[in-house]
Design an enzyme around this catalytic site. Structure first.
Site, PDB file in Angstrom:
ATOM      1  N   HIS A 172       0.826  -1.211   0.000  1.00  0.00           N
ATOM      2  CA  HIS A 172       0.000   0.000   0.000  1.00  0.00           C
ATOM      3  C   HIS A 172       0.857   1.256   0.000  1.00  0.00           C
ATOM      4  CE1 HIS A 172      -3.303  -2.789   1.303  1.00  0.00           C
ATOM      5  NE2 HIS A 172      -3.945  -2.021   0.442  1.00  0.00           N
TER       6      HIS A 172
ATOM      7  N   HIS B 175       1.065   1.516  -5.704  1.00  0.00           N
ATOM      8  CA  HIS B 175      -0.288   0.953  -5.725  1.00  0.00           C
ATOM      9  C   HIS B 175      -1.282   2.026  -6.169  1.00  0.00           C
ATOM     10  CE1 HIS B 175      -4.028  -0.943  -4.711  1.00  0.00           C
ATOM     11  NE2 HIS B 175      -4.262  -0.120  -3.703  1.00  0.00           N
TER      12      HIS B 175
ATOM     13  N   ASP C  75      -5.876   5.248  -0.856  1.00  0.00           N
ATOM     14  CA  ASP C  75      -5.159   4.555   0.228  1.00  0.00           C
ATOM     15  C   ASP C  75      -4.138   5.474   0.905  1.00  0.00           C
ATOM     16  OD1 ASP C  75      -5.174   1.189  -1.198  1.00  0.00           O
ATOM     17  OD2 ASP C  75      -6.295   2.007   0.508  1.00  0.00           O
TER      18      ASP C  75
ATOM     19  N   ASP D   8      -8.801  -1.117  -7.972  1.00  0.00           N
ATOM     20  CA  ASP D   8      -8.037  -1.503  -6.777  1.00  0.00           C
ATOM     21  C   ASP D   8      -7.422  -2.892  -6.965  1.00  0.00           C
ATOM     22  OD1 ASP D   8      -8.954  -0.753  -3.294  1.00  0.00           O
ATOM     23  OD2 ASP D   8      -7.017  -1.125  -4.230  1.00  0.00           O
TER      24      ASP D   8
HETATM   25  C1  EPV Z   1      -3.277 -10.072  -4.329  1.00  0.00           C
HETATM   26  C2  EPV Z   1      -4.230  -9.798  -3.196  1.00  0.00           C
HETATM   27  N1  EPV Z   1      -4.518 -10.789  -2.349  1.00  0.00           N
HETATM   28  C3  EPV Z   1      -5.371 -10.590  -1.302  1.00  0.00           C
HETATM   29  C4  EPV Z   1      -5.677 -11.667  -0.434  1.00  0.00           C
HETATM   30  C5  EPV Z   1      -6.590 -11.493   0.602  1.00  0.00           C
HETATM   31  C6  EPV Z   1      -7.187 -10.237   0.772  1.00  0.00           C
HETATM   32  C7  EPV Z   1      -8.188  -9.997   1.863  1.00  0.00           C
HETATM   33  O1  EPV Z   1      -8.377  -8.866   2.285  1.00  0.00           O
HETATM   34  N2  EPV Z   1      -8.860 -11.076   2.286  1.00  0.00           N
HETATM   35  C8  EPV Z   1      -9.879 -10.909   3.333  1.00  0.00           C
HETATM   36  C9  EPV Z   1     -11.038 -11.858   3.028  1.00  0.00           C
HETATM   37  C10 EPV Z   1     -12.157 -11.545   4.036  1.00  0.00           C
HETATM   38  C11 EPV Z   1     -11.513 -11.654   1.600  1.00  0.00           C
HETATM   39  C12 EPV Z   1      -6.891  -9.151  -0.053  1.00  0.00           C
HETATM   40  C13 EPV Z   1      -5.986  -9.325  -1.098  1.00  0.00           C
HETATM   41  N3  EPV Z   1      -5.686  -8.291  -1.986  1.00  0.00           N
HETATM   42  C14 EPV Z   1      -6.057  -6.984  -2.108  1.00  0.00           C
HETATM   43  C15 EPV Z   1      -6.935  -6.200  -1.232  1.00  0.00           C
HETATM   44  C16 EPV Z   1      -8.227  -5.864  -1.656  1.00  0.00           C
HETATM   45  C17 EPV Z   1      -9.035  -5.084  -0.805  1.00  0.00           C
HETATM   46  O2  EPV Z   1     -10.319  -4.711  -1.080  1.00  0.00           O
HETATM   47  C18 EPV Z   1     -10.986  -4.712  -2.348  1.00  0.00           C
HETATM   48  C19 EPV Z   1     -10.176  -3.994  -3.393  1.00  0.00           C
HETATM   49  C20 EPV Z   1     -12.302  -3.985  -2.139  1.00  0.00           C
HETATM   50  C21 EPV Z   1     -11.248  -6.149  -2.754  1.00  0.00           C
HETATM   51  C22 EPV Z   1      -8.576  -4.627   0.407  1.00  0.00           C
HETATM   52  C23 EPV Z   1      -7.279  -4.937   0.804  1.00  0.00           C
HETATM   53  C24 EPV Z   1      -6.467  -5.705  -0.022  1.00  0.00           C
HETATM   54 CL1  EPV Z   1      -4.854  -6.076   0.484  1.00  0.00          CL
HETATM   55  N4  EPV Z   1      -5.459  -6.458  -3.171  1.00  0.00           N
HETATM   56  N5  EPV Z   1      -4.694  -7.392  -3.750  1.00  0.00           N
HETATM   57  C25 EPV Z   1      -4.827  -8.534  -3.017  1.00  0.00           C
HETATM   58 MG    MG Z   2      -7.781   0.548   0.830  1.00  0.00          MG
HETATM   59 ZN    ZN Z   3      -6.066   0.020  -2.601  1.00  0.00          ZN
END
Ligand code: EPV
Ligand code: MG
Ligand code: ZN
Length: 344
Positions: A81, A85, A124, A235
């Site tokens: 972040h 990003h 962010d 995102d």
């Molecule tokens: C590569 C990649 N792997 C991730 C693996 C797991 C998770 C996670 O939060 N799992 C929790 C369960 C309850 C689902 C997020 C991941 N992630 C995100 C991300 C997306 C976000 O929110 C939106 C954009 C609204 C989806 C918010 C924060 C983040 Cl870090 N961005 N890239 C990634």
């Molecule tokens: Mg965020």
């Molecule tokens: Zn973001």
């Protein structure tokens, strides 16, 4: 507080290279992480200009440059972040507005396009590499400020964005009328708060219903759901690039998650499995994340815009790569290798 020096501003105002290299950056498979950090702000100005927004909203180049430099400084050096990003999320907003011709075709207004791009850049701001639940569990100062309303980090990102807009010489919207200014800030508020994963999960069924029914240009609800969908797609846009980008980004995300897990263990709290470096199986976790969150979102986008099908295909291909990595990893795991190095 943060400082932006006049020579930083003039260096950006004089950079011609970004203008000359614009042609290749408007392709869906182009990864903005390839752009030199020192040239990112120049490209941001060129992208606003290329979409006619500088002209349309009388954005002053020096004000826009100062605003962008403050936003760039407003990101910390977290593994994922960070400024890159924000820059890559912003670049994706440029890609969809340009390649799906969202404004010409009437899906979003020019003001919504401006608010969408600025929200992506700021969404962010000042992220610490930890989640909303970490703020609440460890009682951070952000939690004491915002936990009663929820979306703790997102409210902080919004506050930081408004603070920069109110900094001398940084209000890029001073060419808008009072009504347009109010509408723009309301949009930025809604769009940044919409980046809370919990908010997305609440909306996704309505977005799926909208895609299967067919988009209604006159429906305020459809138009708002589309903007929130575009924010989530932006995102997650690293997952629409090639395998190397998708895997590298996962590495960075898990560096943040595992650091948070280490902190939680040190504080005597048991971390989620996906945040515990001793327990997390990254390929399996990524297959779940792509299956449950990423592919569904780009499936909705592709249903609304057939030209965006290539984005859905990329996310499906990346999930397949994780499935192969998982099988390979499991075999190695049986024979005693436990680190991710085998994936390099
Ligand atoms: C590569 C990649 N792997 C991730 C693996 C797991 C998770 C996670 O939060 N799992 C929790 C369960 C309850 C689902 C997020 C991941 N992630 C995100 C991300 C997306 C976000 O929110 C939106 C954009 C609204 C989806 C918010 C924060 C983040 Cl870090 N961005 N890239 C990634
Ligand atoms: Mg965020
Ligand atoms: Zn973001």
């Amino acid at each position: 507080h943060m400082q932006v020096h006049p020579e930083d501003v003039s260096r950006v105002l004089n950079c011609e290279r970004a203008h000359d290299l614009m042609p290749e950056i408007d392709l869906f498979y182009f990864s903005p992480r390839k752009i030199e950090e020192s040239e990112c702000v120049c490209y941001c100005v060129e992208m606003f200009d290329d979409l006619g927004l500088v002209q349309q909203w009388q954005l002053k180049r020096d004000t826009l440059t100062r605003f962008l430099l403050f936003v760039k400084k407003g990101y910390r050096d977290a593994p994922y972040h960070n400024w890159y990003h924000a820059f890559s999320v912003f670049h994706f907003s440029y890609l969809v507005i340009k390649n799906l011709r969202l404004v010409e075709r009437g899906f979003i207004s020019s003001l919504e396009a401006l608010a969408f791009m600025v929200s992506c850049l700021c969404h962010d701001l000042d992220h610490r590499g930890t989640t909303n639940s970490f703020q609440m569990q460890s009682g951070t100062e952000l939690a004491s400020l915002y936990s009663s309303e929820g979306s703790v980090m997102e409210r902080h990102h919004l506050a930081q964005a408004l603070c920069i807009l109110n900094t001398d010489g940084c209000n890029i919207f001073d060419g808008l009328t009072g009504e347009q200014y109010g509408k723009c800030l309301d949009l930025i508020r809604d769009l940044i708060l919409a980046t809370d994963l919990a908010h997305h999960i609440r909306l996704v069924q309505d977005q799926e219903k909208m895609a299967s029914e067919g988009f209604d240009m006159n429906s305020t609800q459809h138009r708002q759901l589309l903007l929130f969908l575009l924010m989530t797609c932006a995102d997650l846009s690293d997952q629409t690039k090639d395998w190397k980008v998708s895997r590298t980004t996962a590495d960075l995300v898990y560096q943040e998650f595992f650091s948070q897990g280490d902190l939680e263990k040190a504080m005597g709290n048991a971390p989620l499995e996906m945040m515990d470096r001793e327990k997390a199986r990254i390929p399996d976790l990524q297959i779940q994340f792509l299956s449950h969150i990423v592919c569904p979102v780009f499936k909705i986008l592709a249903q609304l815009f057939p030209e965006a099908d290539c984005l859905l295909q990329s996310t499906v291909k990346n999930r397949h790569c994780w499935e192969q990595a998982s099988a390979f990893f499991a075999r190695k795991w049986e024979s005693g290798h436990s680190s991710l190095d085998i994936l390099r």
